[in-house]
Design an enzyme around this catalytic site. Sequence first.
Site, PDB file in Angstrom:
ATOM      1  N   HIS A 157       0.809  -1.387   0.101  1.00 43.00           N
ATOM      2  CA  HIS A 157       0.121  -0.065   0.143  1.00 43.00           C
ATOM      3  C   HIS A 157       0.746   1.320   0.143  1.00 43.00           C
ATOM      4  O   HIS A 157       0.126   2.414   0.267  1.00 43.00           O
ATOM      5  CB  HIS A 157      -0.906   0.017   1.197  1.00 43.00           C
ATOM      6  CG  HIS A 157      -2.170  -1.150   1.146  1.00 43.00           C
ATOM      7  ND1 HIS A 157      -2.966  -1.289   0.209  1.00 43.00           N
ATOM      8  CD2 HIS A 157      -2.084  -2.107   1.969  1.00 43.00           C
ATOM      9  CE1 HIS A 157      -3.635  -2.319   0.421  1.00 43.00           C
ATOM     10  NE2 HIS A 157      -3.232  -2.877   1.629  1.00 43.00           N
ATOM     11  N   ASP A 179      -7.237  -8.877  -1.804  1.00 38.59           N
ATOM     12  CA  ASP A 179      -7.282  -8.116  -0.519  1.00 38.59           C
ATOM     13  C   ASP A 179      -8.401  -7.155  -0.777  1.00 38.59           C
ATOM     14  O   ASP A 179      -8.433  -6.712  -1.908  1.00 38.59           O
ATOM     15  CB  ASP A 179      -5.848  -7.538  -0.271  1.00 38.59           C
ATOM     16  CG  ASP A 179      -5.780  -6.698   0.991  1.00 38.59           C
ATOM     17  OD1 ASP A 179      -5.594  -7.100   2.090  1.00 38.59           O
ATOM     18  OD2 ASP A 179      -6.374  -5.426   1.103  1.00 38.59           O
ATOM     19  N   HIS A 197      -8.474  -3.827  -0.081  1.00 38.17           N
ATOM     20  CA  HIS A 197      -7.735  -2.687  -0.181  1.00 38.17           C
ATOM     21  C   HIS A 197      -6.936  -2.791  -1.568  1.00 38.17           C
ATOM     22  O   HIS A 197      -6.421  -3.762  -1.758  1.00 38.17           O
ATOM     23  CB  HIS A 197      -6.693  -2.217   0.955  1.00 38.17           C
ATOM     24  CG  HIS A 197      -7.406  -2.280   2.238  1.00 38.17           C
ATOM     25  ND1 HIS A 197      -7.307  -3.285   3.050  1.00 38.17           N
ATOM     26  CD2 HIS A 197      -8.215  -1.298   2.730  1.00 38.17           C
ATOM     27  CE1 HIS A 197      -7.980  -2.819   4.290  1.00 38.17           C
ATOM     28  NE2 HIS A 197      -8.631  -1.600   3.943  1.00 38.17           N
ATOM     29  N   ASP A 202      -9.411  -9.862   4.375  1.00 38.74           N
ATOM     30  CA  ASP A 202     -10.256  -8.883   4.511  1.00 38.74           C
ATOM     31  C   ASP A 202     -11.314  -8.858   3.728  1.00 38.74           C
ATOM     32  O   ASP A 202     -12.426  -7.820   3.932  1.00 38.74           O
ATOM     33  CB  ASP A 202      -9.586  -7.495   4.902  1.00 38.74           C
ATOM     34  CG  ASP A 202      -8.573  -7.091   3.990  1.00 38.74           C
ATOM     35  OD1 ASP A 202      -8.577  -7.775   2.688  1.00 38.74           O
ATOM     36  OD2 ASP A 202      -7.787  -5.913   4.277  1.00 38.74           O
ATOM     37  N   TYR A 230      -9.486  -9.596   9.523  1.00 39.12           N
ATOM     38  CA  TYR A 230      -9.668  -9.050  11.073  1.00 39.12           C
ATOM     39  C   TYR A 230     -10.862  -9.948  11.514  1.00 39.12           C
ATOM     40  O   TYR A 230     -11.283  -9.417  12.589  1.00 39.12           O
ATOM     41  CB  TYR A 230      -9.746  -7.519  10.719  1.00 39.12           C
ATOM     42  CG  TYR A 230      -8.687  -6.751  10.106  1.00 39.12           C
ATOM     43  CD1 TYR A 230      -7.611  -6.699  10.639  1.00 39.12           C
ATOM     44  CD2 TYR A 230      -8.920  -6.479   8.716  1.00 39.12           C
ATOM     45  CE1 TYR A 230      -6.400  -6.082   9.964  1.00 39.12           C
ATOM     46  CE2 TYR A 230      -7.858  -6.148   7.935  1.00 39.12           C
ATOM     47  CZ  TYR A 230      -6.568  -5.831   8.770  1.00 39.12           C
ATOM     48  OH  TYR A 230      -5.591  -5.248   8.010  1.00 39.12           O
TER      49      TYR A 230
END
Length: 547
Positions: free
Chosen positions: A12, A49, A51, A142, A182
């Site tokens: 990221h 993912d 994100h 996630d 998470y």
Amino acid sequence: MPSTSIRPPGHHSQRAAANGFCVFNNVAIAAKHAQQKHGLHRILIVDWDVHHGQGIQYIFEDDPSILYFSWHRYEHGRFWPYLRESNADVVGQGQGRGFTVNLPWNQVGMGNADYMAAFLHVLLPVAFEFDPELVLVAAGFDSAIGDPEGQMQATPECFAHLTQLLQVLAGGRVCAVLEGGYHLESLSQSVCMMVQALLGDPAPPLSGPMVPHHSALESIQSVRAAQAPHWTSLQQQGPAPIPSPSTHSPEGKPLSLLTGGSELKTAATQAAAALSSLLDQLHLRPTPPVRTAVALTSLGAGLVLPPEVLREEGSAPQEETQAWAKLHEALAKDEALTALGKVLYLLDGILDGQMSSGIAATPAPATAATLDVAVRRGLSQGAQRLLCVAVGQLDRPSDLADDGRNLWLNIGGKEAAALSTFYVSVPLPETTGGFLNCVLALVLPLAYGFQPDLVLLALGPAHGLQDPQAALLAALLRVPAGGRVLALVDVESTPQLAGVLARVLCGEAPPSLGPFSMASPEDTQALMYLRGLLEPQWKMLQVAASA
């Protein structure tokens, strides 16, 4: 100096700032290592993912040797990292144009059907054309159900399906790098599903209705429109107009994050129910002790099989076999009767949970009759939804009930026709590109929409498929069926065909199809015609949102 912990910049990272959000993500480093030490020229990175992996994108945005695919929660730029570069129309720079593929999710709640549609209609067509030598997965969970960060609905078994679909690429060379997640139970079950798929275990059937969300189809439509100038495989499936993006939720309210309260409680309840259902399913249908069994006669000479494949010598009881043989005169001869007994034995073994898959040989004159008996036997012995993929001149029996329990797909029919919702015929494509279009844009969407608990794959006389094509078809059909595939081959087929089918049904990667070639105009027209007829009933065929 005092001790400290140092985090890598992470996938990221911004152009001028580290962002170690994913401590374990070394996908970009792994790709560079594979290029420099092993001389690889084509690497596919799949980032599932939730994100956007902007760090990976920035590193490789002008590099045509790296194909980077990312789906991510975007919400029209209102979700972290709030970057314009995360949108679908950002496709790379310079020589790397078309090698960055962004699929932005503009609403939360995307589930199994949405993820599968993204793979079937965006990633896989492009990936087959790219022909990677290695697949790296940025495996963040996630994006799984119950996660408070992603707020998506994909269940753990979905990641087993995604993994197995990637394993048909690059000779099966797939490396997954674990990232975030998470919701501990969802994370652990999703990782287990992925690892079991990497080990070759069949994927559990997907749960829930296989109908993509309208917002997901808008995103898929946008990315296909942005990528079509760069990939022949997307151009051949018809024009993809750029949709007008939805900026509001179906209720007419601006899209917003679920920050707490009843929404998150509902998501947690849904996750608990999905995980409980998965565990019940694994308990009720454990992995069979035999992965693949073959029952062959004349094909046995010179046939080389993997050690885990069982050479099955059993046969159904003679009285039972003879009773079924009375349905067709073609089954009266000794050779056909013997072959039918072996087919019934394997079929019972699959339905009883003793084996995942099987291969049997049938005499050419009795292929259609044997297939008819196998379908009727399977339905009478507990198969709830049976998918029959008949390759060659193998028409559906006219007296077979069209009750929705059997979907008959004939590849190699005389013309493209949807004779009913559950009987589809398509001519055999002439090129590699045409074959891939047929499988990815028609066969697999129908299979996932139907959700079979058993697949019969019949390669009839003069079926016309090359061994790698037959192997790829079997490998891909194995995924939606949870591994439960019975393949029927002609006794005149080569031992090499039976051997490669046995290997892919065991979980090995199919051989390469060779260089990508464009679909013929006739094949493209036939595919578009069938999809136009079938999309109202089979929603997984959709590649664009309805107006």
